[in-house]
Design a protein around this motif. Sequence first.
Motif, PDB file in Angstrom:
ATOM      1  N   MET A   1      49.393  29.056  36.210  1.00  9.14           N
ATOM      2  CA  MET A   1      50.605  29.209  36.998  1.00  9.14           C
ATOM      3  C   MET A   1      51.134  27.822  37.376  1.00  9.14           C
ATOM      4  N   ALA A   2      52.182  27.380  36.710  1.00  8.12           N
ATOM      5  CA  ALA A   2      52.811  26.097  37.027  1.00  8.12           C
ATOM      6  C   ALA A   2      53.894  26.325  38.078  1.00  8.12           C
ATOM      7  N   VAL A   3      53.791  25.605  39.171  1.00  6.55           N
ATOM      8  CA  VAL A   3      54.761  25.757  40.264  1.00  6.55           C
ATOM      9  C   VAL A   3      55.675  24.539  40.281  1.00  6.55           C
ATOM     10  N   ARG A   4      56.962  24.792  40.455  1.00  6.46           N
ATOM     11  CA  ARG A   4      57.966  23.732  40.542  1.00  6.46           C
ATOM     12  C   ARG A   4      58.658  23.808  41.892  1.00  6.46           C
ATOM     13  N   ILE A   5      59.025  22.666  42.428  1.00  5.63           N
ATOM     14  CA  ILE A   5      59.888  22.615  43.613  1.00  5.63           C
ATOM     15  C   ILE A   5      61.271  22.351  43.050  1.00  5.63           C
ATOM     16  N   ARG A   6      62.172  23.307  43.221  1.00  8.82           N
ATOM     17  CA  ARG A   6      63.476  23.199  42.570  1.00  8.82           C
ATOM     18  C   ARG A   6      64.584  23.789  43.424  1.00  8.82           C
ATOM     19  N   LEU A   7      65.812  23.665  42.909  1.00  8.98           N
ATOM     20  CA  LEU A   7      66.980  24.174  43.617  1.00  8.98           C
ATOM     21  C   LEU A   7      67.316  25.577  43.142  1.00  8.98           C
ATOM     22  N   MET A   8      67.735  26.413  44.075  1.00 10.40           N
ATOM     23  CA  MET A   8      68.175  27.778  43.788  1.00 10.40           C
ATOM     24  C   MET A   8      69.621  27.868  44.244  1.00 10.40           C
ATOM     25  N   ARG A   9      70.536  28.099  43.310  1.00  8.34           N
ATOM     26  CA  ARG A   9      71.959  28.085  43.646  1.00  8.34           C
ATOM     27  C   ARG A   9      72.359  29.312  44.449  1.00  8.34           C
ATOM     28  N   MET A  10      73.193  29.047  45.439  1.00  6.24           N
ATOM     29  CA  MET A  10      73.760  30.112  46.256  1.00  6.24           C
ATOM     30  C   MET A  10      75.212  29.743  46.504  1.00  6.24           C
ATOM     31  N   GLY A  11      75.874  30.442  47.385  1.00  8.16           N
ATOM     32  CA  GLY A  11      77.263  30.146  47.693  1.00  8.16           C
ATOM     33  C   GLY A  11      78.193  30.873  46.740  1.00  8.16           C
ATOM     34  N   ARG A  12      79.463  30.482  46.764  1.00  5.11           N
ATOM     35  CA  ARG A  12      80.443  31.142  45.913  1.00  5.11           C
ATOM     36  C   ARG A  12      80.959  30.171  44.855  1.00  5.11           C
ATOM     37  N   ARG A  13      81.853  30.633  44.039  1.00  5.54           N
ATOM     38  CA  ARG A  13      82.422  29.807  42.983  1.00  5.54           C
ATOM     39  C   ARG A  13      83.116  28.591  43.605  1.00  5.54           C
ATOM     40  N   ASN A  14      82.865  27.432  43.045  1.00  6.98           N
ATOM     41  CA  ASN A  14      83.408  26.149  43.506  1.00  6.98           C
ATOM     42  C   ASN A  14      82.954  25.741  44.916  1.00  6.98           C
ATOM     43  N   ARG A  15      81.995  26.420  45.494  1.00 13.86           N
ATOM     44  CA  ARG A  15      81.416  26.074  46.798  1.00 13.86           C
ATOM     45  C   ARG A  15      79.896  26.226  46.711  1.00 13.86           C
ATOM     46  N   PRO A  16      79.231  25.412  45.881  1.00 13.62           N
ATOM     47  CA  PRO A  16      77.787  25.598  45.720  1.00 13.62           C
ATOM     48  C   PRO A  16      77.011  25.202  46.971  1.00 13.62           C
ATOM     49  N   PHE A  17      75.908  25.864  47.140  1.00 12.64           N
ATOM     50  CA  PHE A  17      74.973  25.617  48.221  1.00 12.64           C
ATOM     51  C   PHE A  17      73.612  25.913  47.609  1.00 12.64           C
ATOM     52  N   TYR A  18      72.632  25.081  47.856  1.00 15.93           N
ATOM     53  CA  TYR A  18      71.337  25.271  47.206  1.00 15.93           C
ATOM     54  C   TYR A  18      70.221  25.412  48.228  1.00 15.93           C
ATOM     55  N   ARG A  19      69.266  26.266  47.902  1.00 11.42           N
ATOM     56  CA  ARG A  19      68.018  26.334  48.657  1.00 11.42           C
ATOM     57  C   ARG A  19      66.992  25.545  47.863  1.00 11.42           C
ATOM     58  N   VAL A  20      66.143  24.829  48.560  1.00 10.51           N
ATOM     59  CA  VAL A  20      65.027  24.141  47.929  1.00 10.51           C
ATOM     60  C   VAL A  20      63.850  25.103  48.043  1.00 10.51           C
ATOM     61  N   VAL A  21      63.306  25.511  46.894  1.00 14.80           N
ATOM     62  CA  VAL A  21      62.254  26.522  46.888  1.00 14.80           C
ATOM     63  C   VAL A  21      61.077  26.079  46.029  1.00 14.80           C
ATOM     64  N   ALA A  22      59.935  26.672  46.304  1.00 12.48           N
ATOM     65  CA  ALA A  22      58.770  26.544  45.431  1.00 12.48           C
ATOM     66  C   ALA A  22      58.754  27.828  44.604  1.00 12.48           C
ATOM     67  N   ALA A  23      58.773  27.677  43.277  1.00  9.61           N
ATOM     68  CA  ALA A  23      58.830  28.841  42.395  1.00  9.61           C
ATOM     69  C   ALA A  23      58.000  28.574  41.151  1.00  9.61           C
ATOM     70  N   GLU A  24      57.561  29.644  40.519  1.00  7.26           N
ATOM     71  CA  GLU A  24      56.858  29.496  39.253  1.00  7.26           C
ATOM     72  C   GLU A  24      57.839  28.971  38.217  1.00  7.26           C
ATOM     73  N   ALA A  25      57.356  28.139  37.328  1.00  2.77           N
ATOM     74  CA  ALA A  25      58.215  27.515  36.328  1.00  2.77           C
ATOM     75  C   ALA A  25      58.866  28.550  35.410  1.00  2.77           C
ATOM     76  N   SER A  26      58.215  29.674  35.196  1.00  5.30           N
ATOM     77  CA  SER A  26      58.750  30.687  34.290  1.00  5.30           C
ATOM     78  C   SER A  26      59.789  31.599  34.948  1.00  5.30           C
ATOM     79  N   ALA A  27      59.916  31.534  36.265  1.00  2.07           N
ATOM     80  CA  ALA A  27      60.880  32.385  36.985  1.00  2.07           C
ATOM     81  C   ALA A  27      62.302  31.880  36.739  1.00  2.07           C
ATOM     82  N   PRO A  28      63.298  32.787  36.705  1.00  3.32           N
ATOM     83  CA  PRO A  28      64.687  32.353  36.529  1.00  3.32           C
ATOM     84  C   PRO A  28      65.163  31.499  37.707  1.00  3.32           C
TER      85      PRO A  28
END
Length: 89
Positions: A1-28
């Motif tokens: 299980m490879a874990v990455r600390i990465r950004l998860m996009r949220m918000g609306r079109r042309n107004r991005p907002f990101y969560r910083v999450v710990a997720a498995e590398a294979s997860a979307p």
Amino acid sequence: MAVRIRLMRMGRRNRPFYRVVAAEASAPRDGKFLEILGYYDPVKEPFEFKVDPEKVKKWLDRGAEPTETVRALLKRTGILKEIQQKKAA
């Protein structure tokens, strides 16, 4: 299980907002994650980046690898240097 600390996009079109999450590398990009570590808002001037250093340290100790973008943000805000200094002490 490879874990990455990465950004998860949220918000609306042309107004991005990101969560910083710990997720498995294979997860979307916007899929299942293990824990929310903070957030990043690139639209604000200057950008807003807030994470819990203790949570980030915990995941780095467990072997999680930050993506290039997250690593750059952590360095830019000084959090990565802070964590490395605590490790060395």
